[in-house]
Structure formats: structure tokens, C-alpha cells
Scaffold this motif. Sequence first.
Motif, PDB file in Angstrom:
ATOM      1  N   SER A  46       0.836  -1.198   0.000  1.00 28.14           N
ATOM      2  CA  SER A  46       0.000   0.000   0.000  1.00 28.14           C
ATOM      3  C   SER A  46       0.866   1.240   0.000  1.00 28.14           C
ATOM      4  O   SER A  46       2.037   1.214   0.372  1.00 28.14           O
ATOM      5  CB  SER A  46      -0.920   0.036   1.235  1.00 28.14           C
ATOM      6  OG  SER A  46      -0.171   0.308   2.399  1.00 28.14           O
ATOM      7  N   SER A  47       0.275   2.340  -0.436  1.00 28.72           N
ATOM      8  CA  SER A  47       0.944   3.638  -0.419  1.00 28.72           C
ATOM      9  C   SER A  47       0.247   4.529   0.595  1.00 28.72           C
ATOM     10  O   SER A  47       0.073   5.720   0.366  1.00 28.72           O
ATOM     11  CB  SER A  47       0.914   4.259  -1.813  1.00 28.72           C
ATOM     12  OG  SER A  47       1.565   3.450  -2.744  1.00 28.72           O
ATOM     13  N   SER A  48      -0.186   3.969   1.702  1.00 29.68           N
ATOM     14  CA  SER A  48      -0.931   4.716   2.703  1.00 29.68           C
ATOM     15  C   SER A  48       0.009   5.574   3.526  1.00 29.68           C
ATOM     16  O   SER A  48       1.222   5.361   3.572  1.00 29.68           O
ATOM     17  CB  SER A  48      -1.679   3.746   3.623  1.00 29.68           C
ATOM     18  OG  SER A  48      -0.757   2.983   4.369  1.00 29.68           O
ATOM     19  N   THR A  49      -0.569   6.576   4.197  1.00 27.78           N
ATOM     20  CA  THR A  49       0.239   7.433   5.056  1.00 27.78           C
ATOM     21  C   THR A  49       0.860   6.635   6.189  1.00 27.78           C
ATOM     22  O   THR A  49       1.971   6.939   6.625  1.00 27.78           O
ATOM     23  CB  THR A  49      -0.622   8.569   5.643  1.00 27.78           C
ATOM     24  OG1 THR A  49      -1.815   8.018   6.209  1.00 27.78           O
ATOM     25  CG2 THR A  49      -1.000   9.564   4.572  1.00 27.78           C
ATOM     26  N   SER A  50       0.161   5.623   6.686  1.00 32.30           N
ATOM     27  CA  SER A  50       0.703   4.835   7.798  1.00 32.30           C
ATOM     28  C   SER A  50       1.938   4.057   7.373  1.00 32.30           C
ATOM     29  O   SER A  50       2.937   3.991   8.098  1.00 32.30           O
ATOM     30  CB  SER A  50      -0.358   3.877   8.339  1.00 32.30           C
ATOM     31  OG  SER A  50      -0.804   2.982   7.335  1.00 32.30           O
ATOM     32  N   SER A  51       1.917   3.456   6.173  1.00 37.69           N
ATOM     33  CA  SER A  51       3.073   2.695   5.711  1.00 37.69           C
ATOM     34  C   SER A  51       4.255   3.613   5.441  1.00 37.69           C
ATOM     35  O   SER A  51       5.403   3.276   5.762  1.00 37.69           O
ATOM     36  CB  SER A  51       2.728   1.892   4.456  1.00 37.69           C
ATOM     37  OG  SER A  51       2.453   2.743   3.358  1.00 37.69           O
ATOM     38  N   CYS A 220       1.149   4.022  -6.357  1.00 38.75           N
ATOM     39  CA  CYS A 220      -0.013   4.870  -6.107  1.00 38.75           C
ATOM     40  C   CYS A 220      -1.087   4.667  -7.165  1.00 38.75           C
ATOM     41  O   CYS A 220      -2.236   5.033  -6.956  1.00 38.75           O
ATOM     42  CB  CYS A 220       0.419   6.335  -6.074  1.00 38.75           C
ATOM     43  SG  CYS A 220       1.490   6.745  -4.688  1.00 38.75           S
ATOM     44  N   GLU A 223      -3.764   2.139  -5.722  1.00 40.52           N
ATOM     45  CA  GLU A 223      -4.543   2.420  -4.525  1.00 40.52           C
ATOM     46  C   GLU A 223      -4.925   3.893  -4.502  1.00 40.52           C
ATOM     47  O   GLU A 223      -4.068   4.755  -4.661  1.00 40.52           O
ATOM     48  CB  GLU A 223      -3.729   2.085  -3.271  1.00 40.52           C
ATOM     49  CG  GLU A 223      -4.510   2.379  -1.994  1.00 40.52           C
ATOM     50  CD  GLU A 223      -3.653   2.222  -0.759  1.00 40.52           C
ATOM     51  OE1 GLU A 223      -3.066   3.214  -0.321  1.00 40.52           O
ATOM     52  OE2 GLU A 223      -3.577   1.101  -0.252  1.00 40.52           O
ATOM     53  N   THR A 225      -5.424   7.016  -2.789  1.00 40.06           N
ATOM     54  CA  THR A 225      -5.011   7.571  -1.509  1.00 40.06           C
ATOM     55  C   THR A 225      -6.019   8.611  -1.032  1.00 40.06           C
ATOM     56  O   THR A 225      -6.919   9.030  -1.763  1.00 40.06           O
ATOM     57  CB  THR A 225      -3.632   8.227  -1.638  1.00 40.06           C
ATOM     58  OG1 THR A 225      -3.742   9.374  -2.487  1.00 40.06           O
ATOM     59  CG2 THR A 225      -2.612   7.254  -2.213  1.00 40.06           C
ATOM     60  N   LYS A 226      -5.819   9.055   0.216  1.00 37.72           N
ATOM     61  CA  LYS A 226      -6.702  10.076   0.777  1.00 37.72           C
ATOM     62  C   LYS A 226      -6.652  11.357  -0.040  1.00 37.72           C
ATOM     63  O   LYS A 226      -7.676  12.025  -0.241  1.00 37.72           O
ATOM     64  CB  LYS A 226      -6.295  10.357   2.223  1.00 37.72           C
ATOM     65  CG  LYS A 226      -6.562   9.207   3.188  1.00 37.72           C
ATOM     66  CD  LYS A 226      -6.103   9.551   4.597  1.00 37.72           C
ATOM     67  CE  LYS A 226      -6.351   8.393   5.557  1.00 37.72           C
ATOM     68  NZ  LYS A 226      -5.875   8.692   6.922  1.00 37.72           N
ATOM     69  N   SER A 262      -3.089  13.079   8.861  1.00 36.79           N
ATOM     70  CA  SER A 262      -2.126  12.280   8.107  1.00 36.79           C
ATOM     71  C   SER A 262      -0.982  13.158   7.596  1.00 36.79           C
ATOM     72  O   SER A 262       0.190  12.792   7.703  1.00 36.79           O
ATOM     73  CB  SER A 262      -2.816  11.582   6.930  1.00 36.79           C
ATOM     74  OG  SER A 262      -3.806  10.681   7.374  1.00 36.79           O
TER      75      SER A 262
END
Length: 290
Positions: A46-51, A220, A223, A225-226, A262
Motif C-alpha cells: 500500500s501507499s498509505s500514510t501509515s506505511s 499509487c 490504490e 489515496t486520501k 495524516s
Amino acid sequence: MAASPLNPKSHYHVRSNSLPSRTHPLISEVEEQLSRLRASEATSSSSSTSSISQKLGGLQDLHDHVDKLLQLPLTQQTLAQEQHAQWVEELLNGSVRLLDVCGIAKDVLLQTKECTNEIQSFMRRRRGGDAEFAREVRNYLVSRKSIKKAIHKTLKGMESKCNNKSIETVAMVNMLREVEAVTLSVFESLLSFVAGPKLPTKSSGWFLVSKLLHPKRVSCEDEETKLEKVDAALQSLLRTSKSDDLVHIENAQNLLVKLEPSIQNLEEELECLFRRLIKTRVSLLNIFNH
């Protein structure tokens, strides 16, 4: 395979001489952290902020240990030798490159936070008619377009400029090159996350090599993203240009509320990392000027 900052071994045919003593625990720790970060970059789904935040935290720990390693008398004696001056100068140039890219990442996050805060504040007040509403949404999208353009330019500029030649070096230098490479790779992930799906064109060697080296990593493009969700929601509102479209406005506001912490978190992680990169550069300068 083309040379890439993500894989420094592709630049050189290196004969590695070990440090003149048994392996120090700090060296083992740096190597373990490098291995974890490389694995995270290669397999991240994933390209999430958490990762990305976790990777930035990992880089902070990595550079903390690198700086401690550079403080060891043995390290300083090895790198301060006259015949090693060229390698130290190369590492100094690499430290400038990392600071430059980190500074750019900080700037684009700040600009992203500012334009999202502005549109969020305007939507909360809900003042003005349809024309003003459309103008504010359009201003946000123009700002995002400018940010993406700056990021794409940076990613293209991160292509390797190293020459293909055989260099005999010490193990310490090879390891520090690896630290630079994995740090650049995480910065690439962060910038690509902020920019969204439209990554550099196929002419970019950096992007092509990144895809080859990390076939399992989901980019990206795979997925939403926000940031992409916010962009899409505001583009939808712009098409209607209705300041009383309460359902879509509420949806956009909710997305902006979720995005705010985030971005703040990524900003804080980058600032901490930036300070560590400065410490590493100062340590290298002290060795070089010894």
C-alpha cells in the motif's frame, strides 16, 4: 539493468575491503535496519500514510545508528585516510542530495497542508455564491496541479548520474551508499503518494528502474489515496459548481478532516528525519576536514 540510486551495486563493480577489526555491533544494526527497509520498499502492498510514516520512522532509526557509527574512532580513522578522501567527498555529495530531496518533500507537504486547510476553511464557512464557491475549488485544484508538477520534476531529477566503473572501496563506504539509496527510495514513495497516480513519464529512468527493482510493490496507481479521494471529490463539486450541494460538500469535508492528521504526521516525521540528515552531514564534514 540501468543504474539506479535504488541499487547502488548496479553502478559499480565493487571489491569490498572489510574494516580493520571485527564487526562492530553498530555495523550489524545498520545492516539489519537496511535489510528491513529494503524489504518494506520491495513488498509494501500500500501507499498509505501509515506505511510511509513507518518507513520514515525506520529511516530516523537508521540515520541515528549511522551517525553513531561515524562517531567511532575506528570509522573516523578509516575514512580520514588520505586515499579515502574521494570516497568521503562522494558521501558528502550524497548527504547534500538527501537534504535537498528531504527539503523538497517538506515543502510539498507544507503546500499541500496549506491548500487543503484553505479549502476546508472556506467550505466550513459556506459563504458566497456559486461563482465564489467554484473559484475556491478551482484554486485548490490549481495548487494541487502545481504541487504535482514540482514532484514530477523532482522524481525525474533523481535519476542516477553515476559512472559505470570499477572502484575498490571499503565496506563502510558501500554500506553508507546503501543508506543513501534506501533513503532516496522512501522519499520516492512519499513524493509519489503526494503526487497521486500520474507519475513521471516512461522517459524517466528513475521510475523505470524502480518498477524493475520493486515488482511486488503496489504503486499509487493501484490504490486511491486520501489525497486522490479529496481531489476527486472537489473535481466533482467543480463540475456542479453548486455551493448548496450539501451531500457532496459534506463528503469532501469528511475526507479533508481525515486527511489533515495524516499530513501533519508526515510533516513531523520528515522534520525529525531532516535533523538527523543534518547531523550525518556534519559528522562527514568533520571527518573530511580532519
